[in-house]
Design a protein around this motif. Structure first.
Motif, PDB file in Angstrom:
ATOM      1  N   SER A  80       0.258 -35.238   6.000  1.00 17.04           N
ATOM      2  CA  SER A  80       1.195 -36.208   5.443  1.00 17.04           C
ATOM      3  C   SER A  80       2.370 -35.461   4.834  1.00 17.04           C
ATOM      4  O   SER A  80       2.284 -34.257   4.571  1.00 17.04           O
ATOM      5  CB  SER A  80       0.514 -37.064   4.359  1.00 17.04           C
ATOM      6  OG  SER A  80       0.233 -36.274   3.212  1.00 17.04           O
ATOM      7  N   THR A  81       3.453 -36.192   4.609  1.00 13.73           N
ATOM      8  CA  THR A  81       4.635 -35.559   4.027  1.00 13.73           C
ATOM      9  C   THR A  81       4.349 -34.969   2.647  1.00 13.73           C
ATOM     10  O   THR A  81       4.673 -33.802   2.390  1.00 13.73           O
ATOM     11  CB  THR A  81       5.806 -36.555   3.951  1.00 13.73           C
ATOM     12  OG1 THR A  81       6.112 -37.020   5.267  1.00 13.73           O
ATOM     13  CG2 THR A  81       7.040 -35.909   3.349  1.00 13.73           C
ATOM     14  N   PRO A  82       3.739 -35.735   1.713  1.00 13.82           N
ATOM     15  CA  PRO A  82       3.447 -35.148   0.401  1.00 13.82           C
ATOM     16  C   PRO A  82       2.515 -33.936   0.501  1.00 13.82           C
ATOM     17  O   PRO A  82       2.673 -32.965  -0.246  1.00 13.82           O
ATOM     18  CB  PRO A  82       2.783 -36.294  -0.370  1.00 13.82           C
ATOM     19  CG  PRO A  82       3.285 -37.535   0.291  1.00 13.82           C
ATOM     20  CD  PRO A  82       3.398 -37.175   1.741  1.00 13.82           C
ATOM     21  N   HIS A  83       1.545 -33.983   1.424  1.00  8.41           N
ATOM     22  CA  HIS A  83       0.623 -32.862   1.567  1.00  8.41           C
ATOM     23  C   HIS A  83       1.364 -31.608   2.017  1.00  8.41           C
ATOM     24  O   HIS A  83       1.139 -30.509   1.474  1.00  8.41           O
ATOM     25  CB  HIS A  83      -0.476 -33.204   2.571  1.00  8.41           C
ATOM     26  CG  HIS A  83      -1.473 -32.092   2.766  1.00  8.41           C
ATOM     27  ND1 HIS A  83      -1.322 -31.121   3.736  1.00  8.41           N
ATOM     28  CD2 HIS A  83      -2.634 -31.800   2.114  1.00  8.41           C
ATOM     29  CE1 HIS A  83      -2.330 -30.277   3.675  1.00  8.41           C
ATOM     30  NE2 HIS A  83      -3.142 -30.669   2.697  1.00  8.41           N
ATOM     31  N   LEU A  84       2.257 -31.737   2.997  1.00  3.97           N
ATOM     32  CA  LEU A  84       3.008 -30.585   3.482  1.00  3.97           C
ATOM     33  C   LEU A  84       3.923 -30.051   2.386  1.00  3.97           C
ATOM     34  O   LEU A  84       4.001 -28.837   2.158  1.00  3.97           O
ATOM     35  CB  LEU A  84       3.832 -30.972   4.713  1.00  3.97           C
ATOM     36  CG  LEU A  84       4.687 -29.866   5.337  1.00  3.97           C
ATOM     37  CD1 LEU A  84       3.841 -28.664   5.727  1.00  3.97           C
ATOM     38  CD2 LEU A  84       5.451 -30.399   6.552  1.00  3.97           C
ATOM     39  N   PHE A  85       4.616 -30.949   1.682  1.00  3.61           N
ATOM     40  CA  PHE A  85       5.514 -30.522   0.610  1.00  3.61           C
ATOM     41  C   PHE A  85       4.740 -29.783  -0.473  1.00  3.61           C
ATOM     42  O   PHE A  85       5.129 -28.678  -0.892  1.00  3.61           O
ATOM     43  CB  PHE A  85       6.224 -31.733   0.015  1.00  3.61           C
ATOM     44  CG  PHE A  85       7.242 -31.379  -1.045  1.00  3.61           C
ATOM     45  CD1 PHE A  85       8.582 -31.250  -0.714  1.00  3.61           C
ATOM     46  CD2 PHE A  85       6.870 -31.182  -2.368  1.00  3.61           C
ATOM     47  CE1 PHE A  85       9.526 -30.915  -1.667  1.00  3.61           C
ATOM     48  CE2 PHE A  85       7.806 -30.841  -3.332  1.00  3.61           C
ATOM     49  CZ  PHE A  85       9.141 -30.718  -2.984  1.00  3.61           C
ATOM     50  N   ASN A  86       3.655 -30.363  -0.938  1.00  2.00           N
ATOM     51  CA  ASN A  86       2.883 -29.753  -2.022  1.00  2.00           C
ATOM     52  C   ASN A  86       2.227 -28.443  -1.588  1.00  2.00           C
ATOM     53  O   ASN A  86       2.071 -27.522  -2.401  1.00  2.00           O
ATOM     54  CB  ASN A  86       1.837 -30.736  -2.540  1.00  2.00           C
ATOM     55  CG  ASN A  86       2.451 -31.906  -3.276  1.00  2.00           C
ATOM     56  OD1 ASN A  86       3.492 -31.769  -3.919  1.00  2.00           O
ATOM     57  ND2 ASN A  86       1.819 -33.070  -3.187  1.00  2.00           N
ATOM     58  N   SER A  87       1.854 -28.347  -0.322  1.00  2.00           N
ATOM     59  CA  SER A  87       1.260 -27.108   0.176  1.00  2.00           C
ATOM     60  C   SER A  87       2.266 -25.963   0.133  1.00  2.00           C
ATOM     61  O   SER A  87       1.953 -24.843  -0.282  1.00  2.00           O
ATOM     62  CB  SER A  87       0.744 -27.300   1.605  1.00  2.00           C
ATOM     63  OG  SER A  87      -0.296 -28.253   1.647  1.00  2.00           O
ATOM     64  N   ILE A  88       3.501 -26.245   0.553  1.00  2.00           N
ATOM     65  CA  ILE A  88       4.541 -25.203   0.547  1.00  2.00           C
ATOM     66  C   ILE A  88       4.898 -24.830  -0.885  1.00  2.00           C
ATOM     67  O   ILE A  88       4.994 -23.639  -1.234  1.00  2.00           O
ATOM     68  CB  ILE A  88       5.776 -25.683   1.319  1.00  2.00           C
ATOM     69  CG1 ILE A  88       5.435 -25.874   2.798  1.00  2.00           C
ATOM     70  CG2 ILE A  88       6.925 -24.681   1.170  1.00  2.00           C
ATOM     71  CD1 ILE A  88       6.545 -26.504   3.612  1.00  2.00           C
TER      72      ILE A  88
END
Length: 427
Positions: A80-88
């Motif tokens: 998901s978008t939030p997951h990718l953002f928070n992972s980076i």
């Protein structure tokens, strides 16, 4: 040229076809490349692709593209978008020790580089820090996430004009030479439609850039359309080697590529407008926030993150020479004067500067030059240059002063009818 009636294009790094299909360069092995095709929500790969009378082939790394460029090896799921953002953002925190706000700003910049050709102004970032080695560690890590990242120690823009079609590189610049020259070039090329004249032709192309600020005295000259990232770690970060950086790039570049494939058309057509911000900071927030068309929370986050930068910009404008002259004009308006002369405005302006302790004074000649830029209709009489404070002139002064958010409106003043009619400025 043509072969058997088929138009042959030069090798490409990226393309959007008239039917909406997207082609992206991917890496296979050390320097081998293929084209990835995104069509109808599906991914396929090919050595070349024909569309109508046009044939597309992938640019070769080491030939058309510099060997150090970062290119994804494919496209992979990002949940998901939030997951990718928070992972980076989490990688920036754990691997470089960045505090959360700077990790988030770096992540917003990363996403913007993957849509550099879609929005205006183009992504630019200034990185600061206490220890140069720690900042360089951050720049290396940042390059693992950015689109088509190219590390540049001695940055010579002219050497990169002939990159293949669709290549929107992110120049990660650590140039020990004069910082102001690099900054001026990046500022001048940030806006669409402004090309660089070279060899009797105009060349231009979208690109992103991040630069290490080596001269802290130039901090006030950094444009408000630049992301600002402080890479000073808040915890002791681990040592990063080439293997660790390669693993990070191999994990995240495919996810970011799929994010681009899924969202490019919407990012290019939908504009996020953060009305709480103003001027250049509003433009920067729009670029960063538009990368997340389906995530309102991240759009709100970027607006909150840029509020301090916007306030700095407003304060700089409010304390600038033009704002001081406008404040002097407002005083004349509120005192009910029928006309005013340049010398009187200079005297009022210098009184304001003395009260604030700003440490400089404005000569009458300078004040006259600023007044001419306001187009208030100056005229000359026996007392020198001045103008009538007509109703229309007063309204123009109030509008200009409100646009710069001069401190006059924040003081203990009795508002006139024109003050009451002015639109409010968001705090």
């Amino acid at each position: 040229m043509k072969v058997s009636g088929i138009s042959v294009f030069s090798p490409i790094a990226s393309a959007v076809l008239p039917n909406g299909d997207q082609l992206e360069l991917i890496r296979r092995g050390a320097n081998s490349t293929l084209l990835l095709r995104w069509s109808g929500g599906r991914v396929s790969t090919c050595r070349e692709f024909q569309f109508g009378r046009r044939r597309f082939t992938p640019a070769e790394i080491g030939e058309a593209l510099p060997s150090e460029i970062r290119v994804a090896t494919g496209a992979s799921d990002y949940k998901s978008t939030p997951h990718l953002f928070n992972s980076i953002a989490g990688v920036f925190q754990s691997m470089c020790g960045l505090e959360r706000n700077n990790a988030d700003m770096a992540t917003f910049f990363v996403f913007a580089t993957h849509f550099a050709e879609c929005r205006d102004p183009a992504p630019r970032a200034i990185v600061t820090g206490i220890d140069t080695w720690e900042v360089l560690q951050f720049l290396k890590l940042l390059g693992c996430f950015c689109r088509h990242a190219i590390a540049a120690t001695l940055f010579e823009p002219a050497g990169h004009w002939n990159l293949p079609a669709g290549c929107s590189p992110t120049f990660v610049i650590n140039d020990p030479r004069r910082f102001s020259a690099r900054l001026q070039f990046l500022d001048a090329t940030q806006r669409r439609g402004f090309g660089m004249a070279r060899s009797e032709r105009i060349v231009s192309g979208p690109f992103s850039a991040v630069i290490l600020e080596s001269d802290h005295e130039l901090g006030d000259t950094v444009p408000s359309t630049f992301c600002r990232i402080n890479a000073t770690p808040h915890i002791r970060p681990p040592l990063l080697d080439a293997k660790a950086l390669r693993k990070i790039a191999e994990a995240f570049q495919p996810q970011l590529l799929l994010y681009r494939l899924k969202n490019r058309s919407r990012v290019a057509s939908v504009t996020f407008d953060p009305s709480s911000l103003s001027g250049a900071t509003r433009a920067l927030a729009s670029v960063l926030g538009s990368c997340f068309p389906d995530c309102e929370e991240l759009q709100k986050r970027v607006a909150r993150l840029l509020e301090p930068q916007d306030e700095e910009r407003r304060l700089d404008h409010a304390r600038g020479e033009s704002a001081v002259v406008l404040e002097a004009l407002l005083i004349a308006c509120h005192e009910g004067q029928a006309s005013v002369h340049v010398g009187e405005i200079a005297e009022l302006a210098n009184g304001i500067l003395d009260v604030r302790g700003d440490g400089y004074r404005l000569e009458a000649r300078k004040v006259g030059s600023i007044l001419r830029s306001f187009s208030l209709g100056q005229r000359r009489d026996s007392r020198g240059y001045g103008f009538l404070l007509s109703t229309e002139c007063k309204r123009r002064i109030h509008q200009l002063a409100r646009a710069l958010d001069v401190p006059f409106f924040r003081g203990q003043i009795e508002k006139c009818d024109m003050c009451k009619d002015l639109p409010s400025i968001a705090p």
